[in-house]
Scaffold this motif. Structure first.
Motif, mmCIF file in Angstrom:
data_model
loop_
_atom_site.group_PDB
_atom_site.id
_atom_site.type_symbol
_atom_site.label_atom_id
_atom_site.label_comp_id
_atom_site.label_asym_id
_atom_site.label_seq_id
_atom_site.Cartn_x
_atom_site.Cartn_y
_atom_site.Cartn_z
ATOM 1 N N ILE A 96 0.830 -1.204 0.000
ATOM 2 C CA ILE A 96 0.000 0.000 0.000
ATOM 3 C C ILE A 96 0.866 1.257 0.000
ATOM 4 N N ILE A 97 1.981 1.241 0.731
ATOM 5 C CA ILE A 97 2.875 2.399 0.762
ATOM 6 C C ILE A 97 3.506 2.620 -0.607
ATOM 7 N N ARG A 98 3.941 1.524 -1.241
ATOM 8 C CA ARG A 98 4.521 1.628 -2.589
ATOM 9 C C ARG A 98 3.493 2.174 -3.578
ATOM 10 N N VAL B 165 0.822 4.038 -2.922
ATOM 11 C CA VAL B 165 0.517 5.442 -2.640
ATOM 12 C C VAL B 165 1.606 6.347 -3.198
ATOM 13 N N ARG B 166 2.865 5.958 -2.993
ATOM 14 C CA ARG B 166 3.976 6.752 -3.521
ATOM 15 C C ARG B 166 3.916 6.837 -5.042
ATOM 16 N N THR C 10 -9.999 1.876 0.749
ATOM 17 C CA THR C 10 -8.693 1.270 0.484
ATOM 18 C C THR C 10 -8.726 -0.225 0.787
#
Length: 375
Positions: A3-5, A7-8, A263
Motif C-alpha cells: 500500500i505504501i509503494r 501510494v507513492r 482502500t
C-alpha cells in the motif's frame, strides 16, 4: 508494504494531486447541500412530501437521459473535460434559480437545471482519471480510482460539517451559496487541468470483467436501497430529533471510516473478488436498515454508521470499478453507465416510500427487501 509503494506511485503521477484536489473540493460543495436539500424544500418553501419527490424525480430523470446519452458518444470525443466544465456552469445557473425559488414550479425548474447536467461531471471525471492513470501507472489504476472516489467522499463529509455550521450562521441561503462555490472551484480546476488524450497506454494488470446482467441488477438494487436512505433519512431524522443540522453530523460520522474502508475494499476485492466484497457490503447495509426500523435512538443512529460506511465504500468504490471494467475499452460509457445505474436506483428509491404513510423509520423496510440475496 504494497500500500505504501502504491501510494507513492500514485502521488508521483503528474496531475494526480490536481485530480485529488478537484474531487475533494467538488465533494465539499456537494456535501454542503446534500442533507439540507429536502429540508429546504419542506421548511423554506413549504412543499409536501409528494411535491418534494416530484422535484427530485423530474430532475433526476432528465439527469439520467443526459448522462447515458452523452456517455454513449463521449468516447468519440478527443477531449472529455469540456463536458464537465459546461455542466458545472449550467449547475451554477440552476442553483441561482433554485435559491430564489418562491414555490413548487420555480423550485422544480431550478433543481432540474442544477441536477440534469451534473451526471456528466462524476462520470466524465472518472473516465478522464482512468485514461490518465492507465497511460502512466496501469498496475494501480483500480486503486487510483478508489482513492479519487475516497477524496470526493472525504470532501463530501467535510462539506456536511461545513454545511451544518453555515446553516446555523447564514441559514439555507448560505448553504446554497456554498454549493455554488463547489461548482465554481470545479470549473476553475478543470480549466487548469491538462487532460491526457494521446499518451501511450501502459498495460494494466488483470483488467476487464465479463459482462454480467445479474451483477448490474444487483448493483442497481443496492443503489436503490441507498437512494431511499439518502433522501428519506434526513426527513426521518428531522421528524425524530427536530434539528436539520443533525443529519449533517450523522453523515459526517462516515468520513472517519470511508477512506480506510475504500482502500481495504479495493485490496480485498483484488484478492477475493469484487462479487464477494459487494455481497458483504450488502449484508452490512441490511443490518443498518433493520437498526433504523427498530431503534429511534440518536446514539444508535450514530453507532451504526461504521457498518454503513463500509457498504457505501464498496458501492461507490468497488462496484464502480467493477462496472467500468465490463467496458474497459470504452471508459466514458463505462463510467456513465455506473452513474446511470445509480440515478435509475435513485428514481425508484424516491417513489417507493410514497406507499408508506407519513415520514417514519418504516420507509427503510423497502431497502431490507431490495438487498440482493443471491448473485
Amino acid at each position: 508494504m504494497q500500500i505504501i509503494r502504491d501510494v507513492r506511485k500514485f502521488v508521483s503521477v503528474p496531475g494526480a494531486k490536481t485530480l485529488l484536489t478537484m474531487l475533494f473540493l467538488y465533494g465539499i460543495g456537494t456535501g454542503i447541500l446534500a442533507p439540507m436539500n429536502a429540508v429546504y424544500l419542506n421548511d423554506s418553501l413549504g412543499l409536501t412530501k409528494v411535491q418534494i419527490t416530484i422535484v427530485f424525480a423530474v430532475a433526476l430523470f432528465c439527469n439520467m437521459i443526459i448522462t447515458i446519452s452523452v456517455g454513449w458518444i463521449s468516447d468519440r470525443l478527443k477531449s472529455k473535460k469540456k463536458l464537465p466544465i459546461f455542466a458545472g456552469i449550467l449547475c451554477m445557473i440552476g442553483l441561482f434559480i433554485y435559491m430564489n425559488a418562491a414555490g413548487f414550479r420555480t423550485a422544480l425548474l431550478g433543481m432540474t437545471i442544477t441536477v440534469a447536467p451534473s451526471g456528466l461531471i462524476m462520470g466524465q471525471l472518472f473516465a478522464m482519471a482512468r485514461n490518465h492513470f492507465s497511460r502512466r501507472v496501469g498496475d494501480i489504476v483500480e486503486m487510483a480510482q478508489l482513492w479519487l472516489r475516497a477524496s470526493f467522499s472525504v470532501g463530501f463529509f467535510a462539506g456536511l460539517l461545513l454545511g451544518a455550521n453555515i446553516f446555523l450562521i447564514a441559514s439555507f441561503r448560505g448553504v446554497l451559496l456554498g454549493n455554488m462555490a463547489g461548482y465554481a472551484c470545479l470549473v476553475v480546476l478543470l480549466l487548469l487541468y491538462k487532460e491526457t488524450t494521446g499518451a501511450r497506454e501502459v498495460k494494466q494488470k488483470g483488467i476487464g470483467e465479463p459482462f454480467s446482467l445479474i451483477m448490474l441488477v444487483a448493483i442497481l438494487m443496492l443503489s436503490c436501497a441507498d437512494a431511499i436512505r439518502g433522501l428519506y433519512l434526513q426527513l426521518v431524522v428531522l421528524k425524530l430529533f427536530g434539528k436539520p443540522e443533525t443529519m449533517s453530523y450523522i453523515w459526517s460520522a462516515q468520513a472517519v471510516f470511508e477512506l480506510l474502508f475504500m482502500t481495504m475494499g479495493g485490496y480485498w476485492a483484488a484478492r477475493y473478488g469484487s462479487k464477494r466484497i459487494i455481497l458483504v457490503g450488502g449484508c452490512f447495509a441490511l443490518a443498518t436498515y433493520l437498526t433504523y426500523i427498530s431503534s429511534p435512538s440518536l446514539v444508535i443512529f450514530f453507532a451504526i454508521q461504521p457498518l454503513y460506511s463500509f457498504f457505501v465504500s464498496v458501492l461507490y468504490g468497488v462496484a464502480m470499478g467493477y462496472v467500468q471494467r465490463m467496458f474497459i475499452s470504452r471508459t466514458g460509457f463505462g463510467a456513465s453507465l455506473y452513474v446511470f445505474i445509480s440515478q435509475t436506483a435513485s428514481l425508484i428509491g424516491y417513489f417507493l416510500p410514497l406507499f408508506i404513510r407519513g415520514i417514519t423509520p418504516k420507509v427503510f423496510s423497502y431497502p431490507v427487501f431490495l438487498r440482493p440475496y443471491r448473485y
